[in-house]
Structure formats: structure tokens, C-alpha cells
Enzyme design. Structure first.
Site, PDB file in Angstrom:
ATOM      1  N   LYS A 211       0.876  -1.184   0.000  1.00  0.00           N
ATOM      2  CA  LYS A 211       0.000   0.000   0.000  1.00  0.00           C
ATOM      3  C   LYS A 211       0.911   1.231   0.000  1.00  0.00           C
ATOM      4  O   LYS A 211       1.117   1.891   1.018  1.00  0.00           O
ATOM      5  CB  LYS A 211      -0.944  -0.033   1.210  1.00  0.00           C
ATOM      6  CG  LYS A 211      -2.099   0.952   1.083  1.00  0.00           C
ATOM      7  CD  LYS A 211      -3.174   0.643   2.098  1.00  0.00           C
ATOM      8  CE  LYS A 211      -4.194   1.751   2.232  1.00  0.00           C
ATOM      9  NZ  LYS A 211      -5.072   1.937   1.091  1.00  0.00           N
TER      10      LYS A 211
HETATM   11  C1  LIG Z   1      -6.178   0.144  -4.118  1.00  0.00           C
HETATM   12  C2  LIG Z   1      -6.975  -0.387  -2.987  1.00  0.00           C
HETATM   13  N1  LIG Z   1      -7.566  -1.591  -3.113  1.00  0.00           N
HETATM   14  C3  LIG Z   1      -8.290  -2.113  -2.117  1.00  0.00           C
HETATM   15  C4  LIG Z   1      -8.468  -1.449  -0.931  1.00  0.00           C
HETATM   16  C5  LIG Z   1      -9.257  -2.080   0.178  1.00  0.00           C
HETATM   17  O1  LIG Z   1      -8.383  -2.537   1.167  1.00  0.00           O
HETATM   18  P1  LIG Z   1      -8.887  -2.672   2.668  1.00  0.00           P
HETATM   19  O2  LIG Z   1     -10.153  -3.421   2.620  1.00  0.00           O
HETATM   20  O3  LIG Z   1      -7.824  -3.448   3.377  1.00  0.00           O
HETATM   21  O4  LIG Z   1      -9.063  -1.293   3.171  1.00  0.00           O
HETATM   22  C6  LIG Z   1      -7.870  -0.201  -0.740  1.00  0.00           C
HETATM   23  C7  LIG Z   1      -7.984   0.565   0.506  1.00  0.00           C
HETATM   24  O5  LIG Z   1      -8.982   0.733   1.124  1.00  0.00           O
HETATM   25  C8  LIG Z   1      -7.101   0.346  -1.798  1.00  0.00           C
HETATM   26  O6  LIG Z   1      -6.518   1.543  -1.661  1.00  0.00           O
END
Ligand SMILES: Cc1ncc(COP(=O)(O)O)c(C=O)c1O
Length: 316
Positions: free
Chosen positions: A159
Site C-alpha cells: 500500500k
Molecule cells: C487500491 C486499494 N484496493 C483495495 C483497498 C481495500 O483494502 P482494505 O479493505 O484493506 O481497506 C484499498 C484501501 O482501502 C485500496 O486503496
């Protein structure tokens, strides 16, 4: 902080400070070269209680440490240290509603592109009410002409702030063309994810998720919702497999899942209505199951809900 006013107390590099002081230096590699990773975590007011609990905090922090590893950061803060900092910050703020926490780990100083440190940690939190109308009415998406960045270029599994340029370009295009948000395809042309959420599709009573090898962030919400569906979420089966673009047009239901988007129905894609163009029954059922989990109204696995203790009287 983007999306609203932060609570008054923030955290920067080991100290609780006024939120306005949580700023990154412009010349730091964390800014210029995007040597920076982050997490977004939600806190929810528990059902039938005054308490706030953070959802899957430990696993967000574990993912943050993995992201730091991929970016080659030195002196990576431990999960325990970041948990203590996060809970310390929440304790010092007047938090009594649904909220959102952003933790950013970055390369500070004024080094070069390959600098590994000094590693800084910044945390801010803010109130974040649920968007009830969006959860009901859903969003319309455009399949972007931008491609999802790939694991061998800028790995979406981390991330990393850098990855959000890709989502930004797709989001700008979608908004300019009158859509709410974008859906990205991988370089191979398979469905990947949205700029800030993963995608799930319902076809013929089967809940289908693009696999974690489709250049997606390994989302905790996706994991939570798939678990809810496996425990009886109104579908016959739950599978993770590659998804073609035109399957989206043939789907009965599509939803976006993420900490920010929660479980948001997708009611249109590229001018096609999804299903009958309204939130479908499986999406609705999974929303209910998800909110029961995050608000402590259903049994959750150990460690998924971390209570916030208010300690305003002890604040520094
Ligand atoms: C690119 C991306 N995909 C998926 C998600 C979902 O991840 P999570 O459910 O761990 O927040 C996020 C963040 O919320 C994201 O930035």
C-alpha cells in the site's frame, strides 16, 4: 487531512503533537520519490454501546510492515509500537463517533532516491460518518483506459503512496466522463480493482472475486466480506478466479469493498446497468453481515475489534 478536519491531537515521529504540526518535509524522499506507505483504518461505534472499536487494526499494521519491507525502509516500526501510538492518539482525542485513522510511514531527511531512512511515522484521525445514501444508491463505474500497474513495476500488494497515481489517473478520467469512479484492468486485460477498493461480482448465485494475483491490494474488507458470504451470504458458492471485462456487463450484481467504500453497490458500468440498476439482494445481505461485524453485533474472530479507551483527562 483529506476528507475532513482531523481531531486535534496527531502523532509524529514518536511524539503526540497538535494535528497541524503533522507535516511531511517537501524535500524528503517520502515526498519527492514517493518512498512512503500508509494504512487507512476505520473505527466504528459499537452497536448498543458508547464504545468505539478499530476494525482489524493488527492486520492493517501487519500489512503496513510488509509494505515498508517491500519499499526497503530502514528501522521499520513494530506492529506493537504502531498499535500503541495509534491507541495513544485515539485516547487523547474526543472520539465518540465513527472515525478514520491514517498512518503514514515515510523516508524523511533529504536523501536520494534509494535512501532507506530516516524512517518517519505520522498518524492523524478524523470523524468519518457513513455515506448512507451511497451505500443504498450505489455508484457508476467506468472501465478505465489506464491499466492497473503490475506487480513487476510498482507492486499493488504494497500500500504505497506511489501506486495511487495510477488510481488517480483512472479516477480523473472517470469523473471527467461523468462516472463516480473507475475500474482498472490488468496489463493482461483481466478485471483488477477500483482505485481504492476491491471488486466482487455475483453471477448466477456465485460470488466471484478476482484473485490476489490480479494486481490488487490484498484487502481486509474483501477478506471479511468473502468470509461473511461463505458463512451464508445468500450465494451458492464463493470463488476467486480471473474475471473478464464483459462478465461485468453480464453480472447480476457488482460491489466495491474496502475500508473507505465499505460494501458499496455498483449499479452501472460503462453505460450498462448492472442487474436492474439498483442495489441487489446479495449486496444488501453482505452489507448487513459486514456492518454487523464492524459494529460488534455479530461474533468476530479474536483480534478483529480493538476498543478505544478515552483518556482525555490523562492527555499531555
Ligand atoms: C487500491 C486499494 N484496493 C483495495 C483497498 C481495500 O483494502 P482494505 O479493505 O484493506 O481497506 C484499498 C484501501 O482501502 C485500496 O486503496
Amino acid at each position: 487531512m483529506a476528507g475532513g478536519q482531523a481531531y486535534p491531537v496527531g502523532y509524529l515521529d514518536g511524539a503526540f503533537v497538535a494535528a497541524e504540526q503533522v507535516r511531511l518535509p517537501l524535500l524528503a524522499p517520502g515526498v519527492t520519490y514517493a518512498a512512503s506507505v500508509f494504512e487507512g483504518i476505520r473505527g466504528y461505534r459499537m452497536e448498543n454501546a458508547q464504545r468505539i472499536a478499530l476494525f482489524r487494526l493488527g492486520e492493517h499494521l501487519e500489512r503496513l510492515v510488509r509494505s515498508c519491507d517491500v519499499l526497503g525502509l530502514d528501522e521499520i516500526p513494530s506492529v506493537e509500537a504502531m498499535e500503541a501510538a495509534t491507541l495513544g492518539l485515539m485516547a487523547r482525542n474526543p472520539v465518540d463517533e465513527d472515525c478514520y485513522i491514517r498512518i503514514q510511514v515515510y523516508v524523511g531527511g533529504d536523501g536520494e532516491m534509494t535512501a532507506r531512512g530516516p524512517t518517519g511515522v505520522a498518524i492523524l484521525a478524523r470523524p468519518r460518518p457513513q455515506l448512507a445514501e451511497r451505500l443504498q444508491r450505489g455508484v457508476r463505474c467506468q472501465v478505465s483506459s489506464w491499466r492497473r500497474l503490475s506487480d513487476n513495476a510498482s507492486p499493488p500488494r504494497a500500500k504505497a503512496a506511489a501506486n495511487y497515481l495510477n488510481g488517480r489517473l483512472a479516477g480523473l478520467q472517470a469523473r471527467a466522463d461523468g462516472y463516480d469512479t473507475a475500474l482498472l484492468l490488468t496489463e493482461a486485460g483481466d478485471v483488477s480493482e477500483a482505485p481504492g477498493a476491491c471488486l466482487l461480482m455475483v453471477r448466477d448465485d456465485v460470488l466471484v472475486a478476482p484473485p490476489v494475483t490480479a494486481d490488487i491490494l490484498e484487502s481486509l474488507t474483501r477478506d471479511t466480506v468473502l468470509a461473511c458470504a461463505r458463512q451464508g451470504g445468500g450465494v451458492r458458492e464463493v470463488i476467486e478466479r480471473t474475471v473478464d471485462r464483459t462478465e461485468l456487463y453480464a453480472a447480476n450484481e457488482v460491489m466495491l469493498v474496502g475500508t473507505g467504500m465499505e460494501v458499496t453497490p455498483v449499479v452501472g458500468i460503462d453505460r450498462f446497468a448492472v442487474g436492474d440498476g439498483r442495489r441487489g439482494p446479495v449486496t444488501r445481505q453482505l452489507q448487513d453481515a459486514y456492518f454487523a461485524q464492524v459494529r460488534g453485533a455479530a461474533a468476530t474472530p479474536k483480534g478483529w475489534l480493538t476498543p478505544v479507551e478515552r483518556q482525555l483527562e490523562k492527555s499531555e
